[in-house]
Design a protein around this motif. Structure first.
Motif, PDB file in Angstrom:
ATOM      1  N   LEU A 119       0.831  -1.210   0.000  1.00 40.46           N
ATOM      2  CA  LEU A 119       0.000   0.000   0.000  1.00 40.46           C
ATOM      3  C   LEU A 119       0.865   1.260   0.000  1.00 40.46           C
ATOM      4  N   VAL A 120       1.915   1.264   0.837  1.00 38.69           N
ATOM      5  CA  VAL A 120       2.792   2.440   0.903  1.00 38.69           C
ATOM      6  C   VAL A 120       3.464   2.667  -0.447  1.00 38.69           C
ATOM      7  N   VAL A 121       4.000   1.590  -1.042  1.00 41.10           N
ATOM      8  CA  VAL A 121       4.733   1.722  -2.308  1.00 41.10           C
ATOM      9  C   VAL A 121       3.799   2.197  -3.428  1.00 41.10           C
ATOM     10  N   LEU A 122       2.622   1.585  -3.521  1.00 41.67           N
ATOM     11  CA  LEU A 122       1.726   1.922  -4.637  1.00 41.67           C
ATOM     12  C   LEU A 122       1.161   3.333  -4.523  1.00 41.67           C
ATOM     13  N   PHE A 123       0.735   3.727  -3.318  1.00 43.96           N
ATOM     14  CA  PHE A 123      -0.003   4.982  -3.207  1.00 43.96           C
ATOM     15  C   PHE A 123       0.822   6.130  -2.636  1.00 43.96           C
ATOM     16  N   PHE A 124       1.429   5.934  -1.432  1.00 45.37           N
ATOM     17  CA  PHE A 124       2.242   7.020  -0.872  1.00 45.37           C
ATOM     18  C   PHE A 124       3.440   7.322  -1.773  1.00 45.37           C
ATOM     19  N   MET A 125       4.041   6.270  -2.345  1.00 45.05           N
ATOM     20  CA  MET A 125       5.227   6.471  -3.177  1.00 45.05           C
ATOM     21  C   MET A 125       4.862   6.584  -4.658  1.00 45.05           C
ATOM     22  N   HIS A 126       3.573   6.629  -4.946  1.00 39.12           N
ATOM     23  CA  HIS A 126       3.070   6.948  -6.291  1.00 39.12           C
ATOM     24  C   HIS A 126       3.448   5.949  -7.372  1.00 39.12           C
ATOM     25  N   VAL A 127       3.882   4.736  -6.995  1.00 36.02           N
ATOM     26  CA  VAL A 127       4.322   3.803  -8.032  1.00 36.02           C
ATOM     27  C   VAL A 127       3.163   3.416  -8.956  1.00 36.02           C
ATOM     28  N   LYS A 128       1.951   3.342  -8.402  1.00 30.86           N
ATOM     29  CA  LYS A 128       0.777   3.030  -9.235  1.00 30.86           C
ATOM     30  C   LYS A 128       0.641   4.044 -10.375  1.00 30.86           C
ATOM     31  N   TYR A 129       1.055   5.281 -10.130  1.00 33.19           N
ATOM     32  CA  TYR A 129       0.866   6.341 -11.131  1.00 33.19           C
ATOM     33  C   TYR A 129       2.179   6.690 -11.833  1.00 33.19           C
ATOM     34  N   SER A 130       3.224   5.896 -11.605  1.00 38.90           N
ATOM     35  CA  SER A 130       4.544   6.241 -12.133  1.00 38.90           C
ATOM     36  C   SER A 130       4.783   5.661 -13.517  1.00 38.90           C
ATOM     37  N   THR A 131       5.919   6.020 -14.093  1.00 37.28           N
ATOM     38  CA  THR A 131       6.298   5.516 -15.412  1.00 37.28           C
ATOM     39  C   THR A 131       6.622   4.029 -15.318  1.00 37.28           C
TER      40      THR A 131
ATOM     41  N   ASP B  57      11.537  12.726 -14.338  1.00 37.16           N
ATOM     42  CA  ASP B  57      11.643  11.273 -14.457  1.00 37.16           C
ATOM     43  C   ASP B  57      13.032  10.789 -14.064  1.00 37.16           C
ATOM     44  N   THR B  58      14.056  11.547 -14.472  1.00 38.42           N
ATOM     45  CA  THR B  58      15.428  11.125 -14.209  1.00 38.42           C
ATOM     46  C   THR B  58      15.742  11.158 -12.720  1.00 38.42           C
ATOM     47  N   THR B  59      15.367  12.259 -12.052  1.00 39.55           N
ATOM     48  CA  THR B  59      15.673  12.358 -10.618  1.00 39.55           C
ATOM     49  C   THR B  59      14.865  11.321  -9.843  1.00 39.55           C
ATOM     50  N   ASN B  60      13.628  11.058 -10.307  1.00 40.50           N
ATOM     51  CA  ASN B  60      12.806  10.045  -9.658  1.00 40.50           C
ATOM     52  C   ASN B  60      13.449   8.662  -9.783  1.00 40.50           C
ATOM     53  N   PHE B  61      13.939   8.361 -10.982  1.00 39.59           N
ATOM     54  CA  PHE B  61      14.617   7.081 -11.235  1.00 39.59           C
ATOM     55  C   PHE B  61      15.855   6.964 -10.342  1.00 39.59           C
ATOM     56  N   ALA B  62      16.623   8.058 -10.273  1.00 39.99           N
ATOM     57  CA  ALA B  62      17.841   8.051  -9.456  1.00 39.99           C
ATOM     58  C   ALA B  62      17.507   7.810  -7.995  1.00 39.99           C
ATOM     59  N   MET B  63      16.432   8.415  -7.528  1.00 39.55           N
ATOM     60  CA  MET B  63      16.031   8.235  -6.131  1.00 39.55           C
ATOM     61  C   MET B  63      15.673   6.777  -5.870  1.00 39.55           C
ATOM     62  N   TRP B  64      14.965   6.173  -6.801  1.00 45.90           N
ATOM     63  CA  TRP B  64      14.606   4.758  -6.633  1.00 45.90           C
ATOM     64  C   TRP B  64      15.843   3.880  -6.615  1.00 45.90           C
TER      65      TRP B  64
ATOM     66  N   LYS C 148       8.229   1.486 -12.318  1.00 43.48           N
ATOM     67  CA  LYS C 148       7.605   0.211 -11.915  1.00 43.48           C
ATOM     68  C   LYS C 148       8.586  -0.938 -12.081  1.00 43.48           C
ATOM     69  N   LEU C 149       9.270  -0.947 -13.228  1.00 44.77           N
ATOM     70  CA  LEU C 149      10.234  -2.009 -13.512  1.00 44.77           C
ATOM     71  C   LEU C 149      11.373  -1.973 -12.487  1.00 44.77           C
ATOM     72  N   THR C 150      11.828  -0.765 -12.142  1.00 48.56           N
ATOM     73  CA  THR C 150      12.913  -0.615 -11.177  1.00 48.56           C
ATOM     74  C   THR C 150      12.519  -1.203  -9.832  1.00 48.56           C
ATOM     75  N   VAL C 151      11.300  -0.903  -9.382  1.00 50.99           N
ATOM     76  CA  VAL C 151      10.835  -1.379  -8.085  1.00 50.99           C
ATOM     77  C   VAL C 151      10.741  -2.908  -8.090  1.00 50.99           C
TER      78      VAL C 151
ATOM     79  N   LEU D 204      12.907  -5.639  -5.833  1.00 52.22           N
ATOM     80  CA  LEU D 204      12.264  -6.630  -4.971  1.00 52.22           C
ATOM     81  C   LEU D 204      12.734  -8.028  -5.343  1.00 52.22           C
ATOM     82  N   PHE D 205      12.802  -8.291  -6.643  1.00 54.68           N
ATOM     83  CA  PHE D 205      13.219  -9.609  -7.123  1.00 54.68           C
ATOM     84  C   PHE D 205      14.660  -9.902  -6.692  1.00 54.68           C
TER      85      PHE D 205
END
Lengths: 118, 255
Positions: free
Chosen positions: A73-85, B39-46, A89-92, A96-97
Motif C-alpha cells: 500500500l505504501v509503495v503503490l499509493f504514498f510512493m506513487h508507483v501506481k501512477y509512475s512511469t 523522471d530522471t531524478t525520480n529514477f535516481a532516487m529509486w 515500476k520495472l525498477t521497483v 524486490l526480485f
C-alpha cells in the motif's frame, strides 16, 4: 489490454496528483493493519509440522503477510508507483526480485548445510 | 536531486517547451524538458532506495538466520520489548508518512501554508518517534540489556528475577548459560537494526528542517515539486523498514 497500455503511455508524462482522499484511505488501512498484526500476535495460531524437525509457525507468517500488504500500500499509493512511469515500476519490481533472490539463496545455503542432522 | 527556487508562475507555465532560453530556471541545461528532469531524478532516487534495500536486507537476513540458530534466546529476549511502545511508534510513523504524502500534495497544489504545515507535522512526528525510541533504549540500559557495554544475563538465567516481564510471560523457562548469552545476539541485532533505522530518521528530520525553512521562503510551490516528492520517497522507505522491524522484533515471538 493494448488500448489500456496506450493510455498509460499517453499519461506517463502528465504529472499525476494523487487526491487526499486516497491518502486518507491508505493511512486508515495501514492503521487497521497495525491493529490487526498486534491483535494476531496475542493469539496462538499454531504450527505446521512439515517433517520431523521442520516446523512452520503460523504467527510469523501472518505477521509478515500483513507487513507485506502494508508495504504494498505504501509503495503503490504514498510512493506513487501506481501512477509512475513503467521505468519506475520495472525498477521497483527488479529491486524486490533481486532482494528476494539474494535472501532466498542465502537461506537455502543455511538451511541445507546440516541437512538430515536436525 | 535539484533544489527548487522561488520563481514566478509564468516561468512554470513554460513547462514542456525546450526552446533554449525559454525554460524555467529550475530546469537544468542537460535536460531536454522538465518532465525528463523529473523522471530522471525520480529514477535516481529509486536506485538509491534499492541500495538501501540491499543494506537493510543484510541485517534482516542476519536476524532470520540467528533467530533460527538461537531460537529460545531470541524468543525470551524479544519478550523484553514493550509491545505498547512499539505499536505507538508504528502508528506515529504511519501518520508521519501520511502527513508527508499530504506535503507532496500541497506542493503540487501550490499551497505554501499547507506545505509548511504538513512538513512541520512530519518533522514533529519524526521527533516523537525518536522520543519513544529513546525511552525504550533507556530502559534497555537500565536493565543491563546493552550487549558488550552494559550487560547482564540475569533476566534469562532466572526469569523470575525480572518480575515486570515475568508476569506477562510466566511460561518463560530459565535458559542454560550458553543459550542465555546468545540473547546478546538478539539485542545486538535489535540495536543495529533500530539504530540504523533511527539514523535514517535523524537524517530525514534534518532534511525536513531544511525544507521547512525553504518552503517558508516560497520554494517548492511554484510548479517544481521534485525535491519534496523525492524526499517523500525516502521518508516512506524509512516507514516501510519500520513496518517490517516492528513485527519481527516485537510481535512474532509472543507464541
Amino acid at each position: 489490454m493494448s488500448e489500456l497500455d496506450q493510455q498509460v503511455d499517453h499519461n506517463e508524462h502528465e504529472h499525476h496528483i494523487v487526491s487526499p482522499v486516497v491518502y486518507l484511505t491508505i493511512v486508515l488501512a495501514l492503521l487497521v493493519g497495525t491493529g490487526l498484526t498486534v491483535w494476531a500476535s496475542y493469539i496462538d495460531l499454531g504450527e505446521w509440522h512439515i517433517a520431523p524437525g521442520l516446523t512452520l509457525f503460523w504467527n510469523p507468517v501472518v505477521a509478515l503477510a500483513i507487513a507485506c500488504t502494508k508495504m504494498t500500500l505504501v509503495v503503490l499509493f504514498f510512493m506513487h508507483v501506481k501512477y509512475s512511469t513503467r521505468l519506475t515500476k520495472l525498477t521497483v519490481v527488479c529491486g524486490l526480485f533481486t532482494f528476494l533472490a539474494l535472501v532466498g539463496m542465502t537461506m537455502t545455503d543455511y538451511f541445507s548445510r546440516a541437512w538430515g542432522r536436525w | 536531486m535539484s533544489d527548487s527556487t522561488a520563481i514566478s508562475n509564468s516561468a512554470a507555465a513554460d513547462v514542456g517547451h525546450s526552446h533554449h532560453g525559454e525554460h524555467p530556471p529550475y530546469q537544468r541545461h542537460h535536460f531536454e524538458t522538465v518532465e525528463q528532469q523529473a523522471d530522471t531524478t525520480n529514477f535516481a532516487m529509486w536506485l538509491f532506495l534499492l541500495t538501501e534495500v540491499m543494506f537493510f536486507g543484510g541485517l534482516f537476513t542476519a536476524y532470520m538466520i540467528m533467530r533460527n540458530w538461537y531460537y529460545p534466546a531470541f524468543v525470551e529476549a524479544s519478550h523484553q520489548l514493550n509491545i505498547g511502545w512499539g505499536s505507538a511508534n508504528t502508528a506515529v510513523l504511519i501518520l508521519s508518512s501520511f502527513t508527508m504524502a499530504m506535503g507532496v500534495w500541497s506542493a503540487e497544489m501550490r499551497k505554501k501554508g499547507m506545505l509548511v504545515l504538513f512538513l512541520s507535522l512530519t518533522f514533529i512526528l519524526g521527533l516523537a518517534f525518536l522520543g519513544i525510541k529513546s525511552i525504550e533504549y533507556h530502559e534497555k540500559w537500565v536493565k543491563h540489556h546493552v550487549p558488550g557495554l552494559h550487560w547482564s544475563d540475569a533476566s534469562f538465567l532466572n526469569p523470575a528475577s525480572d518480575p515486570e516481564v515475568h508476569k506477562d510471560y510466566p511460561g518463560d523457562k530459565p535458559l542454560q548459560s550458553d543459550m542465555a548469552e546468545k540473547t546478546q545476539m538478539y539485542f545486538f541485532l535489535y540495536f543495529a537494526m533500530t539504530g540504523m533505522h533511527a539514523l535514517h530518521m535523524i537524517i530525514g528530520i534534518s532534511i525536513l528542517g531544511f525544507m521547512i525553512v525553504r518552503a517558508r521562503a516560497g520554494a517548492y510551490t511554484t510548479g517544481h515539486v521534485n525535491y519534496v516528492e523525492n524526499f517523500g520517497l525516502y521518508w516512506h522507505f524509512v516507514d516501510i523498514i519500520w513496518i517490517f522491524l516492528f513485527p519481527l522484533l516485537y510481535l512474532i515471538s509472543r507464541h
